[in-house]
Design a protein around this motif. Structure first.
Motif, PDB file in Angstrom:
ATOM      1  N   ARG A  37       7.682  -6.895   1.708  1.00  0.00           N
ATOM      2  CA  ARG A  37       6.889  -5.946   2.496  1.00  0.00           C
ATOM      3  C   ARG A  37       6.811  -4.588   1.803  1.00  0.00           C
ATOM      4  O   ARG A  37       5.743  -3.990   1.703  1.00  0.00           O
ATOM      5  N   LEU A  38       7.917  -4.101   1.305  1.00  0.00           N
ATOM      6  CA  LEU A  38       7.932  -2.813   0.610  1.00  0.00           C
ATOM      7  C   LEU A  38       7.117  -2.857  -0.677  1.00  0.00           C
ATOM      8  O   LEU A  38       6.407  -1.913  -1.002  1.00  0.00           O
ATOM      9  N   ALA A  39       7.202  -3.971  -1.411  1.00  0.00           N
ATOM     10  CA  ALA A  39       6.418  -4.110  -2.645  1.00  0.00           C
ATOM     11  C   ALA A  39       4.929  -4.111  -2.339  1.00  0.00           C
ATOM     12  O   ALA A  39       4.135  -3.462  -3.032  1.00  0.00           O
ATOM     13  N   LEU A  40       4.538  -4.797  -1.278  1.00  0.00           N
ATOM     14  CA  LEU A  40       3.128  -4.840  -0.918  1.00  0.00           C
ATOM     15  C   LEU A  40       2.636  -3.489  -0.419  1.00  0.00           C
ATOM     16  O   LEU A  40       1.540  -3.047  -0.770  1.00  0.00           O
ATOM     17  N   LEU A  41       3.437  -2.793   0.376  1.00  0.00           N
ATOM     18  CA  LEU A  41       3.049  -1.454   0.831  1.00  0.00           C
ATOM     19  C   LEU A  41       2.879  -0.497  -0.348  1.00  0.00           C
ATOM     20  O   LEU A  41       1.947   0.307  -0.376  1.00  0.00           O
ATOM     21  N   HIS A  42       3.766  -0.590  -1.305  1.00  0.00           N
ATOM     22  CA  HIS A  42       3.670   0.245  -2.498  1.00  0.00           C
ATOM     23  C   HIS A  42       2.386  -0.073  -3.273  1.00  0.00           C
ATOM     24  O   HIS A  42       1.681   0.823  -3.726  1.00  0.00           O
ATOM     25  N   ALA A  43       2.079  -1.355  -3.405  1.00  0.00           N
ATOM     26  CA  ALA A  43       0.864  -1.762  -4.113  1.00  0.00           C
ATOM     27  C   ALA A  43      -0.383  -1.321  -3.355  1.00  0.00           C
ATOM     28  O   ALA A  43      -1.348  -0.840  -3.966  1.00  0.00           O
TER      29      ALA A  43
END
Length: 83
Positions: free
Chosen positions: A20-26
């Motif tokens: 989730r954090l990786a996708l939000l960052h992307a």
């Protein structure tokens, strides 16, 4: 009740939180128009026609922005996109 001593190592995040954090960052690295298309199409499950109407743009723009946004997301998070 709080612990008297702090643990020696931090707690690990579960895999879902990391994804989730990786996708939000992307998502934050997309242009505003690309981010809007992704949110409307995939988070709100809108059709291409609904997305175009909500954005006040053409169907072709929705299609092209979706293509560019997904390409960028794939590059930024190759292990997470298309799961």
């Amino acid at each position: 009740m709080p612990a008297a001593e702090l643990p020696e190592v931090g707690q690990s995040h579960d895999a879902a939180t990391v994804r989730r954090l990786a996708l939000l960052h992307a998502l934050a690295q997309l242009t505003p128009k690309q981010r809007t298309v992704i949110v409307l199409r995939f988070y709100e499950d809108r059709t291409e026609h609904e997305t175009a109407q909500l954005m006040g743009t053409s169907l072709g723009t929705v299609k092209s922005q979706t293509h560019y946004a997904l390409s960028k997301l794939r590059a930024l998070t190759p292990q997470e996109v298309d799961r």
